[in-house]
Design a protein around this motif. Structure first.
Motif, PDB file in Angstrom:
ATOM      1  N   MET A  31       0.832  -1.210   0.000  1.00  0.00           N
ATOM      2  CA  MET A  31       0.000   0.000   0.000  1.00  0.00           C
ATOM      3  C   MET A  31       0.864   1.257   0.000  1.00  0.00           C
ATOM      4  SD  MET A  31      -3.380  -0.862   2.276  1.00  0.00           S
ATOM      5  CE  MET A  31      -2.529  -1.230   3.787  1.00  0.00           C
ATOM      6  N   ARG A  32       1.949   1.256   0.766  1.00  0.00           N
ATOM      7  CA  ARG A  32       2.845   2.418   0.796  1.00  0.00           C
ATOM      8  C   ARG A  32       3.415   2.676  -0.597  1.00  0.00           C
ATOM      9  NH1 ARG A  32       5.845   1.212   5.062  1.00  0.00           N
ATOM     10  NH2 ARG A  32       7.133  -0.205   3.840  1.00  0.00           N
ATOM     11  N   ASP A  33       3.885   1.611  -1.253  1.00  0.00           N
ATOM     12  CA  ASP A  33       4.437   1.756  -2.609  1.00  0.00           C
ATOM     13  C   ASP A  33       3.383   2.272  -3.588  1.00  0.00           C
ATOM     14  OD1 ASP A  33       6.814   0.808  -1.611  1.00  0.00           O
ATOM     15  OD2 ASP A  33       6.733  -1.122  -2.660  1.00  0.00           O
ATOM     16  N   ALA A  34       2.155   1.753  -3.475  1.00  0.00           N
ATOM     17  CA  ALA A  34       1.080   2.180  -4.376  1.00  0.00           C
ATOM     18  C   ALA A  34       0.744   3.653  -4.177  1.00  0.00           C
ATOM     19  CB  ALA A  34      -0.161   1.313  -4.163  1.00  0.00           C
ATOM     20  N   ILE A  35       0.715   4.090  -2.943  1.00  0.00           N
ATOM     21  CA  ILE A  35       0.400   5.488  -2.643  1.00  0.00           C
ATOM     22  C   ILE A  35       1.512   6.401  -3.143  1.00  0.00           C
ATOM     23  CG2 ILE A  35       0.096   7.162  -0.769  1.00  0.00           C
ATOM     24  CD1 ILE A  35      -1.346   4.817   0.753  1.00  0.00           C
TER      25      ILE A  35
END
Length: 74
Positions: A31-35
């Protein structure tokens, strides 16, 4: 470092978990990478829009095609 939480319906979380597993990441890292990727995309888009607004020259479709794909007559 700031910590936040996000609530997802179970079916959405399961999709995120599957995608994270497929990518070899845990859910938090996924999720961090996607954001971060989304933010970078928006920054890139905003920069392109700003550049386009400053452009005074127009280019024909033919010129673009030639630049991108080269001269087909060779």
């Amino acid at each position: 470092m700031t910590v936040t939480s996000i609530r997802f319906p179970e079916n959405v979380y399961n999709k995120i978990k599957e995608a994270a597993d497929f990518s070899g990441l845990n859910v938090t890292a996924y999720m961090r990478d996607a954001i971060i990727e989304k933010i970078e995309d928006q920054e890139d888009y905003a920069e392109c829009v700003k550049e386009a607004q400053n452009m005074t020259e127009t280019v024909s479709r033919e010129e673009v095609m030639k630049e991108v794909f080269g001269d087909e007559d060779k």
